[in-house]
Scaffold this active site. Structure first.
Site, short mmCIF file in Angstrom:
data_model
loop_
_atom_site.label_atom_id
_atom_site.label_comp_id
_atom_site.label_asym_id
_atom_site.label_seq_id
_atom_site.Cartn_x
_atom_site.Cartn_y
_atom_site.Cartn_z
N HIS A 61 47.41 38.43 49.41
CA HIS A 61 46.92 38.19 48.12
C HIS A 61 45.93 39.26 47.44
O HIS A 61 46.07 39.18 46.25
CB HIS A 61 46.40 36.48 47.88
N GLU A 65 45.23 44.08 44.15
CA GLU A 65 44.14 43.97 43.35
C GLU A 65 43.18 44.83 44.01
O GLU A 65 42.50 45.75 43.25
CB GLU A 65 43.66 42.43 43.55
N ASP A 66 42.87 45.01 45.24
CA ASP A 66 41.87 45.59 45.93
C ASP A 66 42.38 47.02 46.56
O ASP A 66 41.51 47.88 47.25
CB ASP A 66 41.14 44.79 46.88
P1 NDP Z 1 32.63 39.29 41.02
O1 NDP Z 1 34.24 39.18 40.82
O2 NDP Z 1 32.17 40.63 40.86
O3 NDP Z 1 32.77 39.01 42.69
C1 NDP Z 1 33.01 38.14 43.43
C2 NDP Z 1 34.11 38.18 44.14
O4 NDP Z 1 33.96 39.34 45.05
C3 NDP Z 1 34.64 37.06 45.01
O5 NDP Z 1 35.63 36.39 43.94
C4 NDP Z 1 35.69 37.62 45.71
O6 NDP Z 1 36.80 38.09 45.50
C5 NDP Z 1 34.74 38.84 46.32
N1 NDP Z 1 33.95 38.51 47.36
C6 NDP Z 1 33.75 39.49 48.24
N2 NDP Z 1 32.57 39.42 49.08
C7 NDP Z 1 32.27 38.23 48.84
C8 NDP Z 1 31.08 37.24 49.46
N3 NDP Z 1 30.55 37.80 50.68
N4 NDP Z 1 30.99 36.13 48.79
C9 NDP Z 1 31.73 35.75 47.56
N5 NDP Z 1 32.79 36.60 47.23
C10 NDP Z 1 32.82 37.81 47.65
O7 NDP Z 1 31.82 38.34 40.65
P2 NDP Z 1 31.88 37.71 39.25
O8 NDP Z 1 31.98 38.59 38.20
O9 NDP Z 1 32.43 36.50 39.19
O10 NDP Z 1 30.14 37.43 39.01
C11 NDP Z 1 29.93 36.06 39.18
C12 NDP Z 1 29.11 35.50 38.04
O11 NDP Z 1 28.10 36.29 37.37
C13 NDP Z 1 30.05 35.36 36.78
O12 NDP Z 1 30.08 34.08 36.01
C14 NDP Z 1 29.41 36.58 35.88
O13 NDP Z 1 29.60 36.05 34.57
C15 NDP Z 1 28.24 36.69 36.22
N6 NDP Z 1 27.69 37.95 36.40
C16 NDP Z 1 26.32 38.18 36.25
C17 NDP Z 1 25.74 39.37 36.34
C18 NDP Z 1 24.36 39.65 36.68
O14 NDP Z 1 23.69 40.62 37.25
N7 NDP Z 1 23.45 38.61 36.49
C19 NDP Z 1 26.68 40.72 36.58
C20 NDP Z 1 28.18 40.62 36.35
C21 NDP Z 1 28.60 39.05 36.17
P3 NDP Z 1 38.27 38.43 46.20
O15 NDP Z 1 38.73 37.12 46.75
O16 NDP Z 1 39.04 39.23 45.28
O17 NDP Z 1 37.70 39.39 47.27
ZN ZN Z 2 40.65 36.75 47.69
#
Ligand code: NDP
Ligand code: ZN
Length: 178
Positions: A61, A65-66
């Site tokens: 999946h 994307e990655d």
């Molecule tokens: P990202 O999408 O950057 O990161 C989350 C994704 O990273 C997950 O969905 C997963 O995706 C992957 N992942 C890899 N390692 C982990 C781990 N150890 N734990 C959980 N996920 C992991 O994050 P968001 O952009 O969703 O940020 C979260 C919230 O923060 C958003 O609502 C955004 O608005 C906000 N935000 C805040 C910032 C701040 O500095 N305060 C900056 C940017 C966003 P996968 O399944 O694809 O691997």
């Molecule tokens: Zn995933």
């Protein structure tokens, strides 16, 4: 000669492991492949899913994307059905982050049943990861925003798999979002 289901599953595992081989999760230590393996395991063990196209799509999946993987490559190796499930769960990385996040909420509701299963298990594993080993550098506020956003995506896929939804709700209750 067509491969039997276990052989196909092993090929999915092999393909994903090879594509993600240099990557780690955002805790900077867990091998990336642990996540696709967890998602497929959640579907099979917790969700009771036996449909091999769903389990293989779960393994694949995050490859498009990655990594450098293309949908064409997925289609050639695993066929059109698995390719289309992976397409449904793949974000368009040419879009801004906030737009991608908004579209995930919107697209969740119109996804196929099989894509919804993969998305629910993906969210469940990401939320469990966030709880166990949060991404390096994420403040508590950012973690909280992720739970809030994930719940909006999940709320648009309710009625798909009771066990997965119950497990997600355990986490949302812990976070006082339910
Ligand atoms: P990202 O999408 O950057 O990161 C989350 C994704 O990273 C997950 O969905 C997963 O995706 C992957 N992942 C890899 N390692 C982990 C781990 N150890 N734990 C959980 N996920 C992991 O994050 P968001 O952009 O969703 O940020 C979260 C919230 O923060 C958003 O609502 C955004 O608005 C906000 N935000 C805040 C910032 C701040 O500095 N305060 C900056 C940017 C966003 P996968 O399944 O694809 O691997
Ligand atoms: Zn995933």
């Amino acid at each position: 000669e067509a491969l039997h289901p276990t052989a196909k599953l092993m090929q999915g595992l092999q393909f994903a492991a090879s594509k993600h081989r240099t990557q780690r999760r955002k805790d900077n230590e867990t091998p990336y492949i642990n996540h696709p393996i967890n998602v497929a395991t959640i579907l099979a063990v917790e969700g009771g899913i036996t449909d091999e196209s769903v389990l293989i799509a779960a393994l694949l999946h995050d490859t498009v994307e990655d990594t450098d993987t293309t949908f064409e490559e997925i289609k050639q190796h695993f066929g059109v059905e698995i390719c289309e499930i992976v397409r449904e769960v793949t974000d368009d990385k040419s879009l801004e982050k906030q737009e991608r996040k908004r579209l995930q909420i919107e697209h969740a509701a119109m996804s196929s049943f099989k894509a919804k299963l993969v998305k629910l298990a993906d969210k469940l594993d990401n939320l469990r990861d966030l709880r166990r080993k949060p991404p390096i550098g994420w403040s508590l506020e950012r973690q909280e925003q992720y739970y809030v956003w994930a719940k909006k995506v999940v709320d648009n896929m309710r009625g798909t798999n009771p066990v997965l939804e119950r497990e997600l709700d355990v986490i949302f209750k812990e976070k006082k979002l339910l």
